[in-house]
Design a protein around this motif. Sequence first.
Motif, PDB file in Angstrom:
ATOM      1  N   GLN A   1     -37.328 -21.106   1.218  1.00 45.99           N
ATOM      2  CA  GLN A   1     -38.549 -20.758   1.656  1.00 45.99           C
ATOM      3  C   GLN A   1     -39.370 -19.550   0.677  1.00 45.99           C
ATOM      4  OE1 GLN A   1     -36.703 -18.093   4.969  1.00 45.99           O
ATOM      5  NE2 GLN A   1     -37.964 -19.318   6.257  1.00 45.99           N
TER       6      GLN A   1
ATOM      7  N   ILE B   1     -48.433 -18.809   6.062  1.00 48.25           N
ATOM      8  CA  ILE B   1     -47.335 -18.997   6.893  1.00 48.25           C
ATOM      9  C   ILE B   1     -46.015 -19.100   6.216  1.00 48.25           C
ATOM     10  CG2 ILE B   1     -46.464 -20.974   8.476  1.00 48.25           C
ATOM     11  CD1 ILE B   1     -49.362 -21.621   9.055  1.00 48.25           C
ATOM     12  N   MET B   2     -45.687 -19.683   5.127  1.00 49.05           N
ATOM     13  CA  MET B   2     -44.629 -19.662   4.427  1.00 49.05           C
ATOM     14  C   MET B   2     -44.256 -18.336   3.949  1.00 49.05           C
ATOM     15  SD  MET B   2     -43.632 -22.837   4.554  1.00 49.05           S
ATOM     16  CE  MET B   2     -44.373 -23.827   5.493  1.00 49.05           C
TER      17      MET B   2
ATOM     18  N   ALA C   1     -43.201 -16.250   7.182  1.00 49.94           N
ATOM     19  CA  ALA C   1     -41.609 -16.892   7.615  1.00 49.94           C
ATOM     20  C   ALA C   1     -40.655 -16.650   6.781  1.00 49.94           C
ATOM     21  CB  ALA C   1     -41.470 -18.634   7.471  1.00 49.94           C
TER      22      ALA C   1
ATOM     23  N   SER D   1     -42.030 -23.115  10.658  1.00 47.24           N
ATOM     24  CA  SER D   1     -42.604 -23.248   9.382  1.00 47.24           C
ATOM     25  C   SER D   1     -41.978 -24.342   8.772  1.00 47.24           C
ATOM     26  CB  SER D   1     -42.354 -21.857   8.802  1.00 47.24           C
ATOM     27  OG  SER D   1     -40.875 -21.708   8.503  1.00 47.24           O
TER      28      SER D   1
END
Length: 189
Positions: free
Chosen positions: A66, A116-117, A120, A132
């Motif tokens: 991530q 968004i990443m 998340a 995600s």
Amino acid sequence: MAAKQPPPLMKKHSQTDLVSRLKTRKILGVGGEDDDGEVHRSKISQVLGNEIKFAVREPLGLRVWQLVSAVMFSGVAVMALAFPDQLFDAIFEEESVSSKTPIRLYGGALLSIALIMWNALYTAEKAIIRWSLLAEACYFAVQFLVTTVSLVESSRIATGAVLLLVSRALFILISIYYYYQVGRRPKKV
């Protein structure tokens, strides 16, 4: 005639009376095992549930992936916004494009995905992590298809574009792997 005084009330100390406490717990339905094999210490924990049960058991390397994804999306987004010509030249090994606007719009879209990443990365909710990862896999799949079609149409094989295709295929596989790993039900011990 004199009024007779009632005898003093005897207080029962149920806190110290073990039999009374056990009877009360049995009536409330706490202290014993439930259907899942969990022992609840209070009615509140029985009704609300145990937060450990809802914790995501993260697969090894998920948070690293991530972080790498968030940094990668952010880096390419900034490069597309600030240096669109250099980004296009690095991938397709051609002269500059006629308009920088599409590449900058691409950078803006990547920046949105990067946000968004990043969000998340700091959540523990299973659904958000899975969505995600799915969004990331879909983005990489679309980019893979668009780059492939562009290479076929131009009938030129650029080294940067081939490297991009190979990396995107690898990123699709990694994202889908983690998507399914996060979605798996934990094994009962």
